[in-house]
Design a protein around this motif. Structure first.
Motif, PDB file in Angstrom:
ATOM      1  N   ASP A 168      -0.084 -11.429   0.627  1.00  0.00           N
ATOM      2  CA  ASP A 168       0.899 -11.036   1.636  1.00  0.00           C
ATOM      3  C   ASP A 168       2.173 -10.470   1.002  1.00  0.00           C
ATOM      4  N   ASP A 169       2.405 -10.741  -0.269  1.00  0.00           N
ATOM      5  CA  ASP A 169       3.592 -10.201  -0.950  1.00  0.00           C
ATOM      6  C   ASP A 169       3.215  -9.096  -1.934  1.00  0.00           C
ATOM      7  N   VAL A 170       2.195  -8.353  -1.572  1.00  0.00           N
ATOM      8  CA  VAL A 170       1.735  -7.209  -2.372  1.00  0.00           C
ATOM      9  C   VAL A 170       2.868  -6.183  -2.510  1.00  0.00           C
ATOM     10  N   HIS A 171       2.878  -5.460  -3.615  1.00  0.00           N
ATOM     11  CA  HIS A 171       3.868  -4.385  -3.765  1.00  0.00           C
ATOM     12  C   HIS A 171       3.484  -3.225  -2.843  1.00  0.00           C
ATOM     13  N   THR A 172       4.496  -2.652  -2.239  1.00  0.00           N
ATOM     14  CA  THR A 172       4.270  -1.601  -1.232  1.00  0.00           C
ATOM     15  C   THR A 172       3.487  -0.406  -1.788  1.00  0.00           C
ATOM     16  N   SER A 173       3.608  -0.148  -3.090  1.00  0.00           N
ATOM     17  CA  SER A 173       2.924   1.012  -3.680  1.00  0.00           C
ATOM     18  C   SER A 173       1.399   0.842  -3.630  1.00  0.00           C
ATOM     19  N   VAL A 174       0.931  -0.404  -3.646  1.00  0.00           N
ATOM     20  CA  VAL A 174      -0.520  -0.639  -3.562  1.00  0.00           C
ATOM     21  C   VAL A 174      -1.013  -0.208  -2.182  1.00  0.00           C
ATOM     22  N   LEU A 175      -0.188  -0.485  -1.173  1.00  0.00           N
ATOM     23  CA  LEU A 175      -0.568  -0.084   0.186  1.00  0.00           C
ATOM     24  C   LEU A 175      -0.605   1.444   0.282  1.00  0.00           C
ATOM     25  N   SER A 176       0.325   2.102  -0.407  1.00  0.00           N
ATOM     26  CA  SER A 176       0.295   3.574  -0.422  1.00  0.00           C
ATOM     27  C   SER A 176      -0.988   4.063  -1.077  1.00  0.00           C
ATOM     28  N   ALA A 177      -1.304   3.481  -2.228  1.00  0.00           N
ATOM     29  CA  ALA A 177      -2.518   3.897  -2.949  1.00  0.00           C
ATOM     30  C   ALA A 177      -3.747   3.725  -2.054  1.00  0.00           C
ATOM     31  N   LEU A 178      -3.789   2.611  -1.339  1.00  0.00           N
ATOM     32  CA  LEU A 178      -4.931   2.362  -0.452  1.00  0.00           C
ATOM     33  C   LEU A 178      -4.973   3.396   0.671  1.00  0.00           C
ATOM     34  N   ARG A 179      -3.788   3.740   1.173  1.00  0.00           N
ATOM     35  CA  ARG A 179      -3.722   4.744   2.244  1.00  0.00           C
ATOM     36  C   ARG A 179      -4.263   6.089   1.773  1.00  0.00           C
ATOM     37  N   TYR A 180      -3.867   6.495   0.538  1.00  0.00           N
ATOM     38  CA  TYR A 180      -4.340   7.790   0.023  1.00  0.00           C
ATOM     39  C   TYR A 180      -5.868   7.810  -0.066  1.00  0.00           C
ATOM     40  N   LEU A 181      -6.454   6.616  -0.239  1.00  0.00           N
ATOM     41  CA  LEU A 181      -7.907   6.531  -0.463  1.00  0.00           C
ATOM     42  C   LEU A 181      -8.686   6.330   0.835  1.00  0.00           C
ATOM     43  N   GLY A 182      -7.987   6.374   1.962  1.00  0.00           N
ATOM     44  CA  GLY A 182      -8.694   6.264   3.234  1.00  0.00           C
ATOM     45  C   GLY A 182      -8.843   4.849   3.751  1.00  0.00           C
ATOM     46  N   PHE A 183      -8.146   3.882   3.133  1.00  0.00           N
ATOM     47  CA  PHE A 183      -8.151   2.512   3.662  1.00  0.00           C
ATOM     48  C   PHE A 183      -6.879   2.363   4.501  1.00  0.00           C
ATOM     49  N   GLY A 184      -6.997   2.482   5.796  1.00  0.00           N
ATOM     50  CA  GLY A 184      -5.787   2.430   6.633  1.00  0.00           C
ATOM     51  C   GLY A 184      -5.094   1.076   6.529  1.00  0.00           C
ATOM     52  N   ASP A 185      -3.786   1.112   6.709  1.00  0.00           N
ATOM     53  CA  ASP A 185      -2.957  -0.102   6.629  1.00  0.00           C
ATOM     54  C   ASP A 185      -3.517  -1.273   7.432  1.00  0.00           C
ATOM     55  N   GLN A 186      -3.974  -0.918   8.645  1.00  0.00           N
ATOM     56  CA  GLN A 186      -4.322  -2.026   9.548  1.00  0.00           C
ATOM     57  C   GLN A 186      -5.679  -2.639   9.262  1.00  0.00           C
ATOM     58  N   ARG A 187      -6.444  -2.049   8.374  1.00  0.00           N
ATOM     59  CA  ARG A 187      -7.746  -2.631   8.026  1.00  0.00           C
ATOM     60  C   ARG A 187      -7.619  -3.593   6.850  1.00  0.00           C
ATOM     61  N   ILE A 188      -6.467  -3.595   6.221  1.00  0.00           N
ATOM     62  CA  ILE A 188      -6.321  -4.413   5.010  1.00  0.00           C
ATOM     63  C   ILE A 188      -6.139  -5.880   5.404  1.00  0.00           C
ATOM     64  N   ILE A 189      -6.832  -6.753   4.685  1.00  0.00           N
ATOM     65  CA  ILE A 189      -6.765  -8.180   5.035  1.00  0.00           C
ATOM     66  C   ILE A 189      -5.732  -8.854   4.139  1.00  0.00           C
TER      67      ILE A 189
END
Ligand SMILES: Cc1ncc(COP(=O)(O)O)c(C=O)c1O
Length: 474
Positions: free
Chosen positions: A174-195
């Motif tokens: 839950d305290d992941v760095h925001t840049s990891v979420l960006s990287a996931l977004r670029y790869l097609g893993f939308g924010d809301q699918r992340i657990i």
């Protein structure tokens, strides 16, 4: 060649005097906009005049990131030797895309990659891509993860893309760095699918919650852990996470943008125990190694998975069969600077012992700052100072979070304005905190004690005459 001398002179004067400057920039962004506002020149100017003008106008708007008392965000100071190597990388005009476009750049990268695996004690067979930073490093490593996980399901993501592919379940603390979420977004893993997995008060991922959440999902899994939480410096429990990853057939990636360097220091190494069992890691050179921006490393155990995700090839590009390590098969870009050169120079200049000395000194200074701050009435250290990060709360329990937030904001503003040190703020567990990141190569015990004196003085002033906005906060 006078222009090189002009640039050298301006840079040398700036760097040799930086410690005597106020740490903050003298001009704001808006002021600098006015300074640089100009129409496109219709005719050119002499090179030396261009560089002098850039330095004359630009210097007042510089943040002194290379100052030994710059404690903002998490940014390294860039050592003189790695800046000099960076200059060579540009002056030589090398393109690090291929063996053929620069044998020197390719081989220096290869050597530096081996040194990085050695000092970080990661699997020696891993591939290392020289990228622009941890954000793109995570993008690169996670692209390899995505391809490998889908291949195991019989799906060729590199050929078929993601439409119709089996779903990959992605788990982050839950305290992941925001840049990891960006990287996931670029790869097609939308924010809301992340657990999101529960974390403790330090931001450490809960292994039991991860295990429980993994058990409730079928299909391929990607787990993203971190070494060095951005505010607290906390490390996830890697051995346990690696067990869970193995039992679930998951890919384990570690964001260690600055924290992975703890592994180099025998006294800090235990924080990273089990990290070597992960499948991929990312770490920056432009943070703790003091390499100039842009420098990060995407490290992937399964070199073939990285190559499959990243390879750029065409008939006009010579095949890179000389050895395994073809630079453009490991990173997203084709043309790029010879990023290996400053890394090679930093490691050559520091050696293993120099890296250990620097990392352990910074952590000792962080502990000292925390100890001194905690001894001051009204200041509380909010984290276990296991690494180089310290977060401070200002005000007592009875003041309440809004008043404490106003206190923290006022203390940070006052310190930045005064210019003896530079610190930044963040929200942490419902509080506004001051963040102190000790990561600048040349910071000494004297700088640490100047910093604590400045913080104490600022807090005394703010608590003696509370900020105007406090009334609104009450
Ligand atoms: C933990 C962590 N991960 C990732 C990043 C992003 O790194 P970069 O700015 O090099 O892309 C940072 C930057 O501060 C970080 O602290």
């Amino acid at each position: 060649m006078d222009v090189f001398e002009t640039a050298y002179r301006r840079a040398a004067v700036y760097r040799s005097g930086v410690a005597n400057r106020q740490v903050r920039s003298q001009r704001s962004y808006c002021e600098m906009q006015t300074q640089f506002a100009a129409p496109l020149p219709e005719t050119g100017s002499p090179d030396c005049a261009v560089i002098d003008e850039l330095a004359d106008i630009g210097e007042p708007g510089l943040m002194q990131i290379t100052h030994p008392r710059f404690f903002g965000w998490v940014m390294g100071a860039s050592s003189a030797v790695s800046v000099a190597a960076d200059w060579l990388a540009s002056a030589w005009g090398q393109n690090a895309a291929m063996h053929a476009s620069s044998p020197t750049a390719a081989v220096v990268e290869e050597t530096a990659a081996g040194w990085l695996l050695d000092i970080l004690d990661l699997p020696r067979e891993a591939a290392v891509g020289f990228v622009s930073g941890a954000t793109i490093g995570s993008f690169t490593a996670l692209a390899a993860a995505r391809g490998a996980l889908l291949r195991q399901q019989g799906w060729d993501c590199e050929a078929q893309g993601l439409f119709g592919a089996p779903e990959i379940h992605v788990f982050v603390g839950d305290d992941v760095h925001t840049s990891v979420l960006s990287a996931l977004r670029y790869l097609g893993f939308g924010d809301q699918r992340i657990i999101r997995v529960e974390t403790d008060m330090q931001g450490k991922m809960s292994a039991s919650d991860l295990s429980r959440q993994c058990a409730s999902c079928c299909g391929p899994k990607l787990i993203i852990a971190q070494a060095g939480q951005i505010n607290t410096g906390a490390f996830d429990p890697f051995s346990k996470l690696a067990d869970i990853a193995r039992n679930n057939g998951a890919w384990l990636h570690v964001d260690g943008a600055f924290g992975l360097w703890a592994r180099a220091d025998p006294n800090l190494r235990s924080l990273t125990e089990g990290i070597e069992l992960a499948d991929s890691w990312v770490v920056d050179g432009h943070k703790w190694l003091q390499v100039p921006f842009d420098s990060g490393y995407a490290i992937v155990r399964d070199a073939d998975a990285l190559r499959k995700a990243m390879t750029i090839s065409a008939s006009y590009l010579p095949l890179q069969e000389q050895g395994d390590r073809a630079p453009s098969y490991l990173v997203p870009e084709l043309s790029r600077r010879a990023r290996g050169l400053p890394t090679w120079a930093a490691l050559k200049s520091l050696g293993r012992s120099g890296v250990i000395e620097m990392v352990s000194r910074h952590c000792a200074l962080a502990r000292q700052i925390a100890q001194d701050a905690d001894a001051t009435p009204g200041i509380q250290v909010m984290n276990d100072v296991v690494l180089n990060q310290v977060i401070l709360r200002f005000g007592e329990d009875q003041d309440g979070p809004d008043k404490r937030k106003a206190f923290a904001t006022a203390v940070i503003d006052l310190l930045v304005q005064e210019g003896t040190i530079f610190v930044s703020g963040a929200a942490w567990r419902g509080e506004r905190v001051m963040r102190i990141s000790v990561i600048s190569g040349e910071t000494t015990m004297k700088d640490a004690s100047i910093a604590t004196d400045a913080i104490r003085r600022a807090w005394e002033r703010v608590s003696a005459s509370p900020p105007l906005n406090l009334a609104a906060a009450q």
